[in-house]
Write a protein that holds these residues in place. Structure first.
Motif, mmCIF file in Angstrom:
data_model
loop_
_atom_site.group_PDB
_atom_site.id
_atom_site.type_symbol
_atom_site.label_atom_id
_atom_site.label_comp_id
_atom_site.label_asym_id
_atom_site.label_seq_id
_atom_site.Cartn_x
_atom_site.Cartn_y
_atom_site.Cartn_z
ATOM 1 N N GLN A 98 -6.896 -0.157 3.459
ATOM 2 C CA GLN A 98 -5.827 0.223 2.530
ATOM 3 C C GLN A 98 -6.368 0.452 1.121
ATOM 4 O OE1 GLN A 98 -3.150 -3.050 3.073
ATOM 5 N NE2 GLN A 98 -2.310 -2.260 4.997
ATOM 6 N N TRP A 99 -7.232 -0.448 0.658
ATOM 7 C CA TRP A 99 -7.820 -0.286 -0.671
ATOM 8 C C TRP A 99 -8.760 0.914 -0.710
ATOM 9 C CZ3 TRP A 99 -5.863 -1.869 -4.895
ATOM 10 C CH2 TRP A 99 -5.127 -3.055 -4.937
ATOM 11 N N TRP A 125 0.832 -1.205 0.000
ATOM 12 C CA TRP A 125 0.000 0.000 0.000
ATOM 13 C C TRP A 125 0.869 1.258 0.000
ATOM 14 C CZ3 TRP A 125 -0.094 3.147 4.532
ATOM 15 C CH2 TRP A 125 -0.930 4.261 4.431
#
Length: 351
Positions: free
Chosen positions: A270-271, A84
């Motif tokens: 994170q996404w 990330w």
């Protein structure tokens, strides 16, 4: 007797000297550990070595080396966090800056080469109601929130690099604290109001066949004459659907980040951060073009969203199909001024 007392004194002095020597030796060892973090870590946790860290990363060391959070299945070392970080630092941050700064440069170059788009014909002095008071209020509220969120978002993304060296740690820390407060609390309000505005304007932004002609003529920059356009032209519809797609993705991902107490996992956060950053930076870049066209770039556009009314000439040149539908409702500018009265608001404009 005196000899016995003398020997006792010497023994005590010797013991004191030995204690001082040991103290100095221990202090030198502590300083050496501070100068060498690796030595300090080895002294504190002598069993930790490269092989053990590889086991920790692979999750092979059992529950003692797992995340201490309740019901967590993550390892103490989570490789996805580094992935990330790499995506954010190597791709999102630099290309986001290129998109925003590139749009600013393109707008400045376009203004210098082409200039402001003025009306081809003189104004008639007759006005058409284009935006109601409700829509204008929604638009300006959403626009204000968008600008605040864009500025605070840019500060969150680039402030540490650009502003921290400029203002120092103290001022930068206070600035970031206020930035996060504004961004986190105004974000949900922006999302709710944007959805309401999108629903209100949906009927005007359904794609039509003549929108292709509008794009083929570059919105009137290519060839002679103005391309056909209804209430919203092709460019305005693109901006609408960008808000309705990328904008909604930014809103949903923002809610995921704003409320991390609903069971979403670390990978989900994170996404969500990546989606939020990509969508927000892209919308910020496109919004700069929308702001330019709607203000200094096109004569007569801004007054439509400030007063609610546009001149007949502007309507004929930029939205001729819509003009044909509503031209019978045009009223003299003086009549609108009289209808507003002392309060400065029009009965029509409040619909």
């Amino acid at each position: 007797m005196s000899h016995t007392m003398q020997w006792r004194s010497l023994w005590r002095l010797g013991l004191l000297a030995l204690m001082l020597a040991l103290g100095l030796a221990l202090s030198q060892g502590a300083l050496a550990q501070q100068a060498d973090p690796g030595r300090e870590a080895a002294f504190a946790v002598p069993a930790v070595d490269a092989d053990l860290w590889r086991q920790v990363k692979a999750g092979e060391t059992g529950p003692n080396y797992r995340d201490s959070r309740a019901e967590s299945t993550y390892n103490l070392v989570n490789a996805s966090g580094e992935t990330w970080r790499q995506i954010r630092e190597r791709w999102i941050s630099p290309f986001g800056a290129i998109a925003v700064l590139g749009m600013i440069a393109a707008i400045a170059l376009f203004y210098l080469l082409v200039g402001r788009k003025k009306l081809d014909e003189p104004r008639t002095g007759r006005k058409l109601l284009r935006w109601s008071l409700v829509v204008r209020s929604l638009h300006w509220t959403v626009a204000t929130l968008f600008i605040l969120l864009a500025l605070t978002g840019l500060n969150l993304a680039y402030g540490k690099t650009l502003l921290r060296p400029l203002f120092g740690d103290g001022a930068w820390a206070a600035m970031m604290s206020g930035t996060k407060l504004i961004h986190n609390y105004l974000g949900p309000l922006f999302g709710i109001l944007l959805v309401i505005l999108l629903l209100r304007l949906l009927s005007h932004n359904i794609p039509k066949a003549h929108d292709l002609q509008w794009f083929a003529k570059g919105g009137g920059l290519v060839g002679k004459g103005h391309p056909d356009a209804g209430f919203a032209n092709g460019g305005e519809k693109v901006w609408y659907w960008l808000l309705a797609t990328a904008g909604l993705a930014v809103i949903v991902s923002g809610f995921v980040l704003d409320f991390p107490n609903y069971g979403q996992a670390r990978d989900t956060m994170q996404w969500a951060n990546i989606i939020h950053a990509v969508g927000a930076l892209g919308l910020t870049a496109v919004a700069l073009g929308h702001i330019y066209i709607g203000t200094v770039g096109t004569e007569g556009s801004l007054e439509g969203m400030t007063t609610g009314y546009v001149d007949e000439t502007w309507a004929k040149e930029h939205h001729n199909l819509w003009y044909e539908e509503v031209k019978e409702s045009a009223v003299p500018e003086e009549q609108i001024a009289q209808a507003k009265g002392p309060s400065g608001s029009s009965p029509q404009g409040s619909s």
